[in-house]
Motif scaffolding. Structure first.
Motif, PDB file in Angstrom:
ATOM      1  N   PHE A 176      -0.206   2.895   6.934  1.00 33.61           N
ATOM      2  CA  PHE A 176       1.141   3.400   7.155  1.00 33.61           C
ATOM      3  C   PHE A 176       1.135   4.217   8.437  1.00 33.61           C
ATOM      4  CE2 PHE A 176       0.504   3.021   2.596  1.00 33.61           C
ATOM      5  CZ  PHE A 176       1.619   2.308   2.205  1.00 33.61           C
ATOM      6  N   GLY A 177       2.279   4.315   9.104  1.00 34.04           N
ATOM      7  CA  GLY A 177       2.362   5.118  10.315  1.00 34.04           C
ATOM      8  C   GLY A 177       3.788   5.452  10.669  1.00 34.04           C
ATOM      9  N   SER A 178       3.948   5.991  11.865  1.00 34.48           N
ATOM     10  CA  SER A 178       5.287   6.380  12.318  1.00 34.48           C
ATOM     11  C   SER A 178       6.116   5.147  12.648  1.00 34.48           C
ATOM     12  CB  SER A 178       5.172   7.293  13.535  1.00 34.48           C
ATOM     13  OG  SER A 178       4.505   6.621  14.580  1.00 34.48           O
ATOM     14  N   ASN A 179       7.421   5.341  12.796  1.00 29.54           N
ATOM     15  CA  ASN A 179       8.373   4.267  13.099  1.00 29.54           C
ATOM     16  C   ASN A 179       8.348   3.162  12.045  1.00 29.54           C
ATOM     17  OD1 ASN A 179       9.226   5.478  15.579  1.00 29.54           O
ATOM     18  ND2 ASN A 179       7.295   4.776  16.473  1.00 29.54           N
ATOM     19  N   SER A 180       8.210   3.558  10.784  1.00 32.11           N
ATOM     20  CA  SER A 180       8.194   2.641   9.642  1.00 32.11           C
ATOM     21  C   SER A 180       7.067   1.618   9.711  1.00 32.11           C
ATOM     22  CB  SER A 180       9.542   1.907   9.511  1.00 32.11           C
ATOM     23  OG  SER A 180      10.583   2.829   9.337  1.00 32.11           O
ATOM     24  N   TYR A 181       5.951   1.990  10.332  1.00 34.76           N
ATOM     25  CA  TYR A 181       4.809   1.095  10.440  1.00 34.76           C
ATOM     26  C   TYR A 181       4.196   0.860   9.069  1.00 34.76           C
ATOM     27  CZ  TYR A 181       0.155  -0.641  11.445  1.00 34.76           C
ATOM     28  OH  TYR A 181      -0.996  -1.394  11.455  1.00 34.76           O
ATOM     29  N   PHE A 182       3.910  -0.413   8.768  1.00 29.44           N
ATOM     30  CA  PHE A 182       3.236  -0.798   7.538  1.00 29.44           C
ATOM     31  C   PHE A 182       2.291  -1.949   7.855  1.00 29.44           C
ATOM     32  CE2 PHE A 182       2.910  -3.575   3.800  1.00 29.44           C
ATOM     33  CZ  PHE A 182       2.317  -2.685   2.911  1.00 29.44           C
ATOM     34  N   ASN A 183       1.095  -1.909   7.283  1.00 25.72           N
ATOM     35  CA  ASN A 183       0.106  -2.943   7.511  1.00 25.72           C
ATOM     36  C   ASN A 183      -0.561  -3.290   6.186  1.00 25.72           C
ATOM     37  OD1 ASN A 183      -1.758  -4.668   8.665  1.00 25.72           O
ATOM     38  ND2 ASN A 183      -3.186  -3.032   9.141  1.00 25.72           N
ATOM     39  N   LEU A 184      -0.698  -4.583   5.903  1.00 24.94           N
ATOM     40  CA  LEU A 184      -1.405  -5.069   4.726  1.00 24.94           C
ATOM     41  C   LEU A 184      -2.434  -6.079   5.198  1.00 24.94           C
ATOM     42  CD1 LEU A 184      -1.767  -5.328   1.632  1.00 24.94           C
ATOM     43  CD2 LEU A 184      -0.014  -7.124   1.713  1.00 24.94           C
ATOM     44  N   GLN A 185      -3.685  -5.897   4.752  1.00 30.63           N
ATOM     45  CA  GLN A 185      -4.768  -6.788   5.164  1.00 30.63           C
ATOM     46  C   GLN A 185      -5.542  -7.279   3.956  1.00 30.63           C
ATOM     47  OE1 GLN A 185      -6.662  -3.787   7.304  1.00 30.63           O
ATOM     48  NE2 GLN A 185      -5.168  -3.815   8.936  1.00 30.63           N
ATOM     49  N   VAL A 186      -5.921  -8.538   3.999  1.00 35.01           N
ATOM     50  CA  VAL A 186      -6.736  -9.155   2.967  1.00 35.01           C
ATOM     51  C   VAL A 186      -7.874  -9.881   3.676  1.00 35.01           C
ATOM     52  CG1 VAL A 186      -6.767 -10.815   1.067  1.00 35.01           C
ATOM     53  CG2 VAL A 186      -4.707  -9.467   1.502  1.00 35.01           C
ATOM     54  N   SER A 187      -9.114  -9.673   3.209  1.00 30.09           N
ATOM     55  CA  SER A 187     -10.250 -10.323   3.863  1.00 30.09           C
ATOM     56  C   SER A 187     -11.250 -10.867   2.839  1.00 30.09           C
ATOM     57  CB  SER A 187     -10.943  -9.365   4.841  1.00 30.09           C
ATOM     58  OG  SER A 187     -11.265  -8.159   4.212  1.00 30.09           O
ATOM     59  N   PRO A 188     -11.016 -12.088   2.358  1.00 33.88           N
ATOM     60  CA  PRO A 188     -11.959 -12.702   1.417  1.00 33.88           C
ATOM     61  C   PRO A 188     -13.209 -13.207   2.144  1.00 33.88           C
ATOM     62  CG  PRO A 188     -10.204 -14.227   1.923  1.00 33.88           C
ATOM     63  CD  PRO A 188      -9.862 -12.930   2.615  1.00 33.88           C
ATOM     64  N   ARG A 189     -14.308 -13.288   1.399  1.00 30.90           N
ATOM     65  CA  ARG A 189     -15.544 -13.812   1.980  1.00 30.90           C
ATOM     66  C   ARG A 189     -16.386 -14.507   0.931  1.00 30.90           C
ATOM     67  NH1 ARG A 189     -19.993 -10.585   4.064  1.00 30.90           N
ATOM     68  NH2 ARG A 189     -21.302 -10.703   2.272  1.00 30.90           N
ATOM     69  N   VAL A 190     -17.168 -15.470   1.376  1.00 33.03           N
ATOM     70  CA  VAL A 190     -18.117 -16.200   0.543  1.00 33.03           C
ATOM     71  C   VAL A 190     -19.441 -16.207   1.288  1.00 33.03           C
ATOM     72  CG1 VAL A 190     -18.734 -18.495  -0.311  1.00 33.03           C
ATOM     73  CG2 VAL A 190     -16.411 -17.653  -0.598  1.00 33.03           C
TER      74      VAL A 190
END
Length: 174
Positions: A41-55
């Motif tokens: 989360f951050g200023s100016n309505s910043y939103f980040n979602l990350q997904v990192s699967p691995r095998v």
């Protein structure tokens, strides 16, 4: 300064991961599965979602190789962006206390400015080399703390703000 802090936090959560080794009760199962999830989360309505699967696959008791993927969705008052990355990785473990690793990622990025409608699509290759420390948590579980550096990073042309990336993770079943 806020931009650099936001990018740093984004990269920390981007490279934070956990991995879980699936065991069938025998020593012959050498596959590892896992991944990570990051939210920022951050200023100016910043939103980040990350997904990192691995095998991964344990080639030897000390050497593990596999493939890792990364997907990141970002939005703010000014833009929205999607980044997808995929590539191979290798980790070598020393006495279950230290590790060195390499990770080659090919990133595909598309973003759109909300006010002008300008669309930007690009791609970038990153080769991360690094290592760190592993702390045993018991029952073949470890916490990993390390740092990696993108040896292909170029200050004026990279989409990333720095070549250095801290890494934090958990490993079960090594």
């Amino acid at each position: 300064m806020k931009k650099h802090f936001t990018l740093l936090m984004m990269m920390i959560s981007f490279w934070s991961f956990s991995q879980i080794a699936m065991s069938s009760g025998t020593q012959n199962n050498r596959w590892t599965f896992g991944g990570g999830l990051g939210v920022g989360f951050g200023s100016n309505s910043y939103f980040n979602l990350q997904v990192s699967p691995r095998v991964g696959y344990k080639i030897t008791d000390q050497l593990e190789g596999g493939i890792i993927g990364n997907v990141s969705w970002q939005t703010s008052d000014y833009y929205k962006s999607t980044m997808f990355g995929v590539g191979p990785f290798a980790n070598y473990y020393f006495d279950r206390s230290f590790f060195v690793g390499a990770n080659l990622q090919q990133y595909f990025i598309n973003s759109k400015e909300k006010f002008t409608g300008y669309k930007f699509d690009t791609d970038e290759t990153a080769l991360y080399l690094g290592g760190g420390y592993m702390q045993s948590l018991g029952n073949n579980a470890f916490a990993q703390f390390g740092i990696m550096y993108n040896v292909l990073w170029k200050e004026r042309s990279s989409i990333f703000s720095s070549g250095f990336v801290p890494s934090v993770g958990f490993v079960v079943g090594l």
